[in-house]
Every structure is written in C-alpha cells, then in structure tokens.
Design a protein around this motif. Structure first.
Motif, PDB file in Angstrom:
ATOM      1  N   SER A  72       0.737  -1.418   0.031  1.00  0.00           N
ATOM      2  CA  SER A  72      -0.058   0.026   0.186  1.00  0.00           C
ATOM      3  C   SER A  72       0.808   1.088  -0.177  1.00  0.00           C
ATOM      4  O   SER A  72       1.890   1.459   0.949  1.00  0.00           O
ATOM      5  CB  SER A  72      -0.797   0.124   1.431  1.00  0.00           C
ATOM      6  OG  SER A  72      -1.661   1.292   1.249  1.00  0.00           O
ATOM      7  N   HIS A  74       0.131   4.098   0.715  1.00  0.00           N
ATOM      8  CA  HIS A  74      -0.577   4.851   2.019  1.00  0.00           C
ATOM      9  C   HIS A  74       0.097   4.534   3.510  1.00  0.00           C
ATOM     10  O   HIS A  74       0.049   5.067   4.373  1.00  0.00           O
ATOM     11  CB  HIS A  74      -1.752   4.738   2.141  1.00  0.00           C
ATOM     12  CG  HIS A  74      -2.564   5.376   0.744  1.00  0.00           C
ATOM     13  ND1 HIS A  74      -2.640   6.814   0.275  1.00  0.00           N
ATOM     14  CD2 HIS A  74      -3.347   4.641   0.210  1.00  0.00           C
ATOM     15  CE1 HIS A  74      -3.219   6.755  -0.715  1.00  0.00           C
ATOM     16  NE2 HIS A  74      -3.912   5.917  -0.873  1.00  0.00           N
ATOM     17  N   GLY A 135      -8.988  -1.282   1.854  1.00  0.00           N
ATOM     18  CA  GLY A 135      -9.242  -0.649   0.542  1.00  0.00           C
ATOM     19  C   GLY A 135     -10.328  -1.473  -0.215  1.00  0.00           C
ATOM     20  O   GLY A 135     -11.134  -2.295   0.151  1.00  0.00           O
ATOM     21  N   CYS A 139      -6.124  -6.869  -2.730  1.00  0.00           N
ATOM     22  CA  CYS A 139      -5.824  -7.117  -1.327  1.00  0.00           C
ATOM     23  C   CYS A 139      -7.135  -7.535  -0.657  1.00  0.00           C
ATOM     24  O   CYS A 139      -7.211  -8.107   0.213  1.00  0.00           O
ATOM     25  CB  CYS A 139      -4.911  -6.060  -0.716  1.00  0.00           C
ATOM     26  SG  CYS A 139      -3.324  -5.730  -1.510  1.00  0.00           S
ATOM     27  N   HIS A 163      -0.681  -4.785   5.206  1.00  0.00           N
ATOM     28  CA  HIS A 163      -0.304  -4.048   4.224  1.00  0.00           C
ATOM     29  C   HIS A 163       1.358  -3.500   4.454  1.00  0.00           C
ATOM     30  O   HIS A 163       1.577  -3.236   5.611  1.00  0.00           O
ATOM     31  CB  HIS A 163      -1.158  -3.037   3.912  1.00  0.00           C
ATOM     32  CG  HIS A 163      -2.369  -3.209   2.968  1.00  0.00           C
ATOM     33  ND1 HIS A 163      -3.726  -3.064   3.199  1.00  0.00           N
ATOM     34  CD2 HIS A 163      -2.163  -3.527   1.625  1.00  0.00           C
ATOM     35  CE1 HIS A 163      -4.150  -3.466   2.302  1.00  0.00           C
ATOM     36  NE2 HIS A 163      -3.437  -3.554   1.186  1.00  0.00           N
TER      37      HIS A 163
END
Length: 210
Positions: A72, A74, A135, A139, A163
C-alpha cells in the motif's frame, strides 16, 4: 513447520512493476528466522478471482495460520488489517485488465486482538498501525475471500492481512508515504507470524478476541 504457516504476497500490478511484498516473500527462504523460512511461501497474481483460487489450492493441507501481505502506498509501517469488505474500486483494473464484480456480501472481521500484536511490533522499534479499511483492490478482495472461506469456522486457520510500505531505496520509495528496510520488514513479519501461531496453538489464548 511448513504445515503450520502459509505466507502470501502479490506479484506486480498496474502502477507497481516491482511489488515490495514479492521481494519480501522471495527473501524468506534465506531469512535467519526458522518460522519464516520454513513456512509455505505463496506468490499470488494480483487478479480478482484467480488470487483466491490459488490461495485455496495452497491451503492444502490447512495450516494453523495464514499471513497475507500486500503493498500500500499509504502505509507508513506494517499495517494490520482488522476488517475485509466486499467493496471494490469499480474503475481500477487488476493485473489481467479485469474489473471487479459488485457484491453485497457482509463484512468479515479478523479474530485477532491486533492491539496486542501491534504492541509487540512497537516494542521491537518498528512502525505499525491498525486499519479498519483494507481498501477496495485485490488485497481486500483476497482478505475477504480468506476470512469467509478457508479461515472461517472454529476449525479454520487464523488469518491476517498486513499491508506493507515501499522498500527503502526502491523506485516506489519516492512516491510512497513511507519506506522500510527489507531487514526490518522481515523482522516485523516474524513477530506477527509468531503471534498468529501462538494464538492458533493455544485455545482461549488472549490474542483471540472474544
């Protein structure tokens, strides 16, 4: 030990030519960590439908625990995902160019007390966070399929999705929220893996949420 733990990662997908979790998974056979090196290592395609099918094939025989990883941009550390949903990004194709199919399936919750695991990772000096939103990409799709499939029921393995951020000194490190050294990522994964096996091996373990 190989029958106790399955660890998965994803291959490349649009926008991510080199998936950090594929590199992470590839390093585990030579890791100085018997739990990680002796686990079953499964690289999955970042493809709706195909990834859950290949995961199910790899879960024979059923392990005690399943540790799934994905990238990820993020993530600012290792992110422990508490929940998976049927939500999908309707305009984001997978690695095969497929769009997801809508579903109204209920959410699925991780049964692990993630705060306790996060505390162990923090005590090791590593960045970690707990997320309640995995998300809307492959995933989350895989995690939901795992929690409602092979990891469901009292006899199913303990399952958790983590993640991961970019790897330090990789091309993704320039565009991601954070990056970690591979050594630290492996070390954190080892802590998480041991916690899952501990929870799976002891009925009534305090790592299992009531």
């Amino acid at each position: 030990m190989a029958d106790d733990l399955v660890i998965t990662a994803f291959a490349s997908f649009p926008g991510v030519a080199e998936n950090p979790t594929e590199t992470l998974l590839g390093s585990l056979p030579d890791a100085r960590d018997e739990v990680l090196s002796n686990a079953r290592h499964v690289l999955l395609p970042t493809v709706y439908g195909r990834a859950p099918r290949q995961l199910c094939d790899a879960m024979v025989p059923l392990p005690a625990a399943l540790l799934m990883t994905g990238y990820s941009r993020h993530a600012t550390g290792l992110v422990l995902e508490a929940r998976a949903t049927a939500a999908c990004l309707p305009d984001r194709v997978d690695a095969a160019g497929n769009l997801p199919q809508a579903s109204d399936a209920p959410d699925a919750q991780c049964v692990i007390d993630l705060a306790r695991i996060a505390a162990r990772v923090t005590d090791a000096g590593l960045p970690v966070a707990i997320s309640h939103d995995a998300g809307g990409y492959v995933c989350n799709h895989l995690y939901h399929a795992a929690l409602t499939g092979p990891c469901s029921g009292k006899d199913g393995p303990i399952g958790l999705f983590v993640h991961c951020p970019a790897l330090s000194r990789s091309p993704l490190a320039d565009v991601a929220a954070a990056a970690m050294d591979l050594h630290d990522m492996v070390r954190g994964l080892g802590i998480i893996a041991r916690a899952l096996l501990e929870a799976a091996g002891e009925p009534g373990n305090t790592l299992i949420r009531n």
